[in-house]
Design an enzyme around this catalytic site. Sequence first.
Site, PDB file in Angstrom:
ATOM      1  N   LYS A  55       0.839  -1.208   0.000  1.00  0.00           N
ATOM      2  CA  LYS A  55       0.000   0.000   0.000  1.00  0.00           C
ATOM      3  C   LYS A  55       0.872   1.255   0.000  1.00  0.00           C
ATOM      4  CE  LYS A  55      -3.615   0.101   2.848  1.00  0.00           C
ATOM      5  NZ  LYS A  55      -4.999   0.436   2.478  1.00  0.00           N
ATOM      6  N   ARG A 125      -3.427   2.826   8.779  1.00  0.00           N
ATOM      7  CA  ARG A 125      -3.711   1.500   8.202  1.00  0.00           C
ATOM      8  C   ARG A 125      -2.462   0.660   8.102  1.00  0.00           C
ATOM      9  NH1 ARG A 125      -8.462   2.450   4.376  1.00  0.00           N
ATOM     10  NH2 ARG A 125      -8.603   4.689   4.292  1.00  0.00           N
ATOM     11  N   GLY A 134      -8.310  -7.291   5.178  1.00  0.00           N
ATOM     12  CA  GLY A 134      -9.131  -7.386   6.385  1.00  0.00           C
ATOM     13  C   GLY A 134      -8.457  -8.086   7.551  1.00  0.00           C
ATOM     14  N   MET A 136      -5.625  -7.239   9.244  1.00  0.00           N
ATOM     15  CA  MET A 136      -5.022  -6.391  10.285  1.00  0.00           C
ATOM     16  C   MET A 136      -5.929  -5.182  10.551  1.00  0.00           C
ATOM     17  SD  MET A 136      -1.021  -6.676   9.451  1.00  0.00           S
ATOM     18  CE  MET A 136      -1.129  -6.570   7.700  1.00  0.00           C
ATOM     19  N   ARG A 375      -3.606  -1.400  -5.996  1.00  0.00           N
ATOM     20  CA  ARG A 375      -2.743  -2.593  -5.883  1.00  0.00           C
ATOM     21  C   ARG A 375      -3.142  -3.550  -6.999  1.00  0.00           C
ATOM     22  NH1 ARG A 375      -5.723  -4.597  -0.375  1.00  0.00           N
ATOM     23  NH2 ARG A 375      -7.723  -4.966  -1.315  1.00  0.00           N
ATOM     24  N   HIS A 493     -16.134  -8.740   2.150  1.00  0.00           N
ATOM     25  CA  HIS A 493     -15.073  -9.622   2.638  1.00  0.00           C
ATOM     26  C   HIS A 493     -15.213 -11.030   2.045  1.00  0.00           C
ATOM     27  CE1 HIS A 493     -13.429 -12.495   5.608  1.00  0.00           C
ATOM     28  NE2 HIS A 493     -12.429 -11.629   5.635  1.00  0.00           N
ATOM     29  N   ARG A 615       2.552 -47.349 -10.185  1.00  0.00           N
ATOM     30  CA  ARG A 615       2.738 -48.145  -8.969  1.00  0.00           C
ATOM     31  C   ARG A 615       2.127 -49.506  -9.231  1.00  0.00           C
ATOM     32  NH1 ARG A 615       1.427 -42.813  -6.713  1.00  0.00           N
ATOM     33  NH2 ARG A 615       2.852 -42.307  -5.006  1.00  0.00           N
ATOM     34  N   SER A 821      14.731 -41.634  -9.642  1.00  0.00           N
ATOM     35  CA  SER A 821      13.495 -40.856  -9.496  1.00  0.00           C
ATOM     36  C   SER A 821      13.263 -40.647  -8.005  1.00  0.00           C
ATOM     37  CB  SER A 821      12.312 -41.580 -10.126  1.00  0.00           C
ATOM     38  OG  SER A 821      11.145 -40.815  -9.922  1.00  0.00           O
ATOM     39  N   GLY A 823      11.495 -40.236  -4.734  1.00  0.00           N
ATOM     40  CA  GLY A 823      10.198 -40.513  -4.126  1.00  0.00           C
ATOM     41  C   GLY A 823      10.085 -39.605  -2.913  1.00  0.00           C
ATOM     42  N   ASN A 825       7.684 -38.534  -1.240  1.00  0.00           N
ATOM     43  CA  ASN A 825       6.740 -38.863  -0.159  1.00  0.00           C
ATOM     44  C   ASN A 825       7.486 -39.615   0.941  1.00  0.00           C
ATOM     45  OD1 ASN A 825       4.817 -37.905  -1.944  1.00  0.00           O
ATOM     46  ND2 ASN A 825       4.257 -39.941  -2.674  1.00  0.00           N
ATOM     47  N   ASP A 826       8.183 -40.683   0.518  1.00  0.00           N
ATOM     48  CA  ASP A 826       8.936 -41.446   1.515  1.00  0.00           C
ATOM     49  C   ASP A 826      10.183 -40.701   1.967  1.00  0.00           C
ATOM     50  OD1 ASP A 826       7.633 -43.860   2.269  1.00  0.00           O
ATOM     51  OD2 ASP A 826       7.798 -44.508   0.185  1.00  0.00           O
ATOM     52  N   CYS A 888       8.862 -38.275  -8.493  1.00  0.00           N
ATOM     53  CA  CYS A 888       7.509 -38.794  -8.691  1.00  0.00           C
ATOM     54  C   CYS A 888       6.688 -38.762  -7.403  1.00  0.00           C
ATOM     55  CB  CYS A 888       7.549 -40.187  -9.289  1.00  0.00           C
ATOM     56  SG  CYS A 888       8.419 -41.371  -8.250  1.00  0.00           S
ATOM     57  N   TYR A 908      12.900 -34.117 -15.170  1.00  0.00           N
ATOM     58  CA  TYR A 908      11.437 -34.033 -15.267  1.00  0.00           C
ATOM     59  C   TYR A 908      10.783 -34.138 -13.888  1.00  0.00           C
ATOM     60  CZ  TYR A 908      11.318 -39.074 -14.510  1.00  0.00           C
ATOM     61  OH  TYR A 908      11.465 -40.325 -13.957  1.00  0.00           O
TER      62      TYR A 908
HETATM   63  C1  PEP Z   1       7.242 -41.689  -2.902  1.00  0.00           C
HETATM   64  O1  PEP Z   1       7.561 -42.259  -1.864  1.00  0.00           O
HETATM   65  O2  PEP Z   1       7.408 -40.473  -3.100  1.00  0.00           O
HETATM   66  C2  PEP Z   1       6.591 -42.432  -3.985  1.00  0.00           C
HETATM   67  C3  PEP Z   1       6.319 -41.865  -5.124  1.00  0.00           C
HETATM   68  O3  PEP Z   1       6.226 -43.710  -3.720  1.00  0.00           O
HETATM   69  P1  PEP Z   1       4.946 -44.104  -2.856  1.00  0.00           P
HETATM   70  O4  PEP Z   1       4.130 -42.873  -2.646  1.00  0.00           O
HETATM   71  O5  PEP Z   1       4.233 -45.129  -3.635  1.00  0.00           O
HETATM   72  O6  PEP Z   1       5.554 -44.641  -1.610  1.00  0.00           O
HETATM   73 MG    MG Z   2       7.695 -44.423  -1.827  1.00  0.00          MG
END
Ligand code: PEP
Ligand code: MG
Length: 939
Positions: A55, A125, A134, A136, A375, A493, A615, A821, A823, A825-826, A888, A908
């Site tokens: 602002k 303000r 809204g 603050m 803005r 709002h 998978r 690749s 993973g 998640n794990d 992945c 990728y």
């Molecule tokens: C991961 O772990 O990121 C993964 C792609 O394998 P999964 O989710 O099947 O364990």
């Molecule tokens: Mg995994």
Amino acid sequence: MATKKKAVKKATKKTARKAAASKTTKSASSNKNVYFFGGGEADGNGSQKNLLGGKGANLAEMGLIGIPVPAGFTITTEVCTYYYDNGKKYPKTLNQEIEDNIAKVEKAMGKKFGDLENPLLLSVRSGARESMPGMMDTILNLGINDQVVEALAKKTGNAKFAWDSYRRFLQMYGSVVMEVEAEAGEHHDPYEVILDKAKAKAKVKDDSGLSAEELQWVVAEFKKLIKKRSGKDFPEDPRDQLTGAVNAVFNSWNNDRAIVYRQKYGIPAAWGTAVNVQAMVFGNTGKTSGTGVAFTRDPATGENVFYGEYLIDAQGEDVVAGVRTPKPIAKMAKDLPKSHKELLKIRTKLEKHFRDVQDVEFTIEEGKLWMLQTRNGKRTGFAAVNIALDMVKERLIKKEEAILRIPADDLSHLLAPIFDSAAEKAAKKVGNGLPAGPGAASGKIYFSAEESVKAAAKGESVILVRQATSPEDLRGMIAAEGILTTEGGASSHAALVARQMGKVCVCGAHNMTIDYAKGTLTGNGVTLKQGDELSLNGFVGNVYEGNIKASPSQVIQGLIENKAAAKKSATYKKFMELMKWTDSHRKLGVRTNSDTPEQVEQAIKFGAEGIGLTRAEHMFFEGNRIDSVREMILADDDEGRAKALKKIKVFMKKDFKGIFKALDGRPATIRLLDPPLHEFIGTMDAAQKKDLSKKIGMSAAAITKRIHALHEENPMLGHRGCRLGISYPAVTATQVEAILEAAADVQKKGTKVLPEIMVPLVSYARELELQKQVIDETAAEVRKKLGLKKSELKYTVGTMMEIPRACLTAEEVAKHAEFFSFGTNDLTQTGLGLSRDDSSSFLQTYQDAEVLNNNPFAALDQEGVGKLVEMGVKGGRSTKKKLKIGICGEHGGDPSSVKFFHRTGLNYVSCSPFRIPVARLAAAQAALEEKGMARGEVS
Ligand code: PEP
Ligand code: MG
């Protein structure tokens, strides 16, 4: 005179920019804490958002380009940081700097703060780097006391206005600074109760109907209320008022609403807010005054129309608060023609200057137009795409900037479902309001944020229904699929926040009524209770009883369903054009995580260049297939296992053939079985055991015994991934046979196949070495059986990088890998030691305590898990310079993570089909950012 002024302004602009730029860098050492703007000059400029907040920076910039802005000054965000770092104390020079700047404002406006002849009133303000609508606190009309109010009445000849300003000030100051608000158990705002009493006595409906004398009574009552509840007198000295207000704004940076907002949008607490103190101009002095808000284009659809609303004889907050229903901006041409014309000119000037849609606030004081804020306008995903592409056509911006401007996540708005038109026609309409957030939403109605959060946590689809929302409702709005309000306009709002979140929203449905006490919503003769189903069409503003079937968006209809009518729609065309642009810039490939031929086909239409993860175990959830997997897991000898594997191979081969055909020559990374045992056998009840017993010829008792024997306390860290393949090489061999036989079959029919066989959960290079041996030996047997040469049945072998040890020893692992690749998640689970299945119970607490900014399973923890990724890449490529590397995990579809993977040098990302457009856009943005381009900096 005019030309002279222009020349001066131009020079001022240049020098001010230069000066401001040097001031930004010097400020820490020179300790300049306060920046002036107004009267055609400014200490800062629009590029200093980090220091002055959005602002403040834009007020300075407007001042510099000759747009009428009431004079004021900005206390920097660095002061906020200092305040919090030093036990809520200010830099020593701050008071004097404020005094000096008040004097400058007085000079520019020709009024004096606290004066008893021609008093200057101020607004105070907040203004962070990124707007937090809204969240603050704001104080208006500061500087009035019992004497000043008389002076104001005398000077303006308008006692009613003076007393109205006073009562507004008390109301804001009392609640924000002195914290006198509704107490626990009190259903009504105590200030509104007093106002209602005054209106009832005076027999008027609106606040504006109260006379000066009646307002005087209100002021006296407000003061009594404040004294009674806070135990303190309201400060009469304008300087004390200012100090209190500045403190309150800095304190509001850490209020609950602001913290929730920051978490949602990833705004760091360390940024702090600036405070803008500005001369008040008044829209509430009578029929030639007014106030409004506008967007230079429609923020919901992106259409190039001036979009906004205004109120005559009102002050700014009246429009946003939804207390009175404002008029559409076009009507201003009749009510206030001169100001309307000027506003249209400013609209064009602002868009040309800022080269983006502007969201402006303005006030007209007795025929004189003042701009209070500009803005970049928040917009829906639809509008973001439309506006960016239109602006390229209008030559306001380049394609690169269009790409950078569209928040990648918001592309998902264009893929959101819409109602089935036949089902919508058949539904009973119970009301309508303004279409404030496009999309279609159905769900159960709840009347409070709290109930909405609870219901959503139980997995219900929620529609939050409120008369009007306030920042306190934020959590409920986040939890809801859709939001309905019965009051307020297109910039209330509810509308602003819903639009930003991409929530479906219908607001100001005046033909519906809510009875909070009874817990009902009534419209068109229908009364609904909490938990009843309601549907909202946020494209047109219609509200329906019941749950209407939704159907795919135009993009989906055109792209996935190949429907000709949808392909003609502007949304579809623009989406496709944008996607083409992104592909010409991005360096990262985008693949898909898909387990079936149908998903693969869909993903290719979204632009997938291959599969990054299939998978194998996900093929087993369909029909009775799970029985064979259970049989394989439960088998206690090789013979029993071989019997089950034979069955598994049949359907695996069939599925791989379908997938290879659908890929039509694109590469496919197929991950070998990674079944955490609890997902397959941990949940079996007695009936299922009995049923399985019949099918596999093993007694139910034996099954139970074997399940007990296989039980793991930590199945996610147990006998899964390559550990299974190493214990039972036949499990790996069977899958390789299925993959390669399917590849050979599909190849025979003329389709190229590129299988990339991926080994999961590798920690040690030796694990991969062992599995690669099995894969290569099996491949040799398959080739022999089919009479194919090595060059006639190709494949590669690589590994998931999802255990920290593999990342730490990547140079060893890479010796046996043709690709990696990640993973994630794990890797997040193991890197943080945080269960991906169980952690949700305290993730919120962690975010509240600012241990985490984001859920690390959604947005990559770049400083921690990201380091493991970096080490993996470095180690892998030190062994094999050209090692192909992808990702992945779920993070492959998250924009900030995609950008990180680009910077880390991955080849990728792979994500679910619906996230592919988001990943393509984020990847293009990453490539442009690497070239040093940022939003707003491409010229
Ligand atoms: C991961 O772990 O990121 C993964 C792609 O394998 P999964 O989710 O099947 O364990
Ligand atoms: Mg995994």
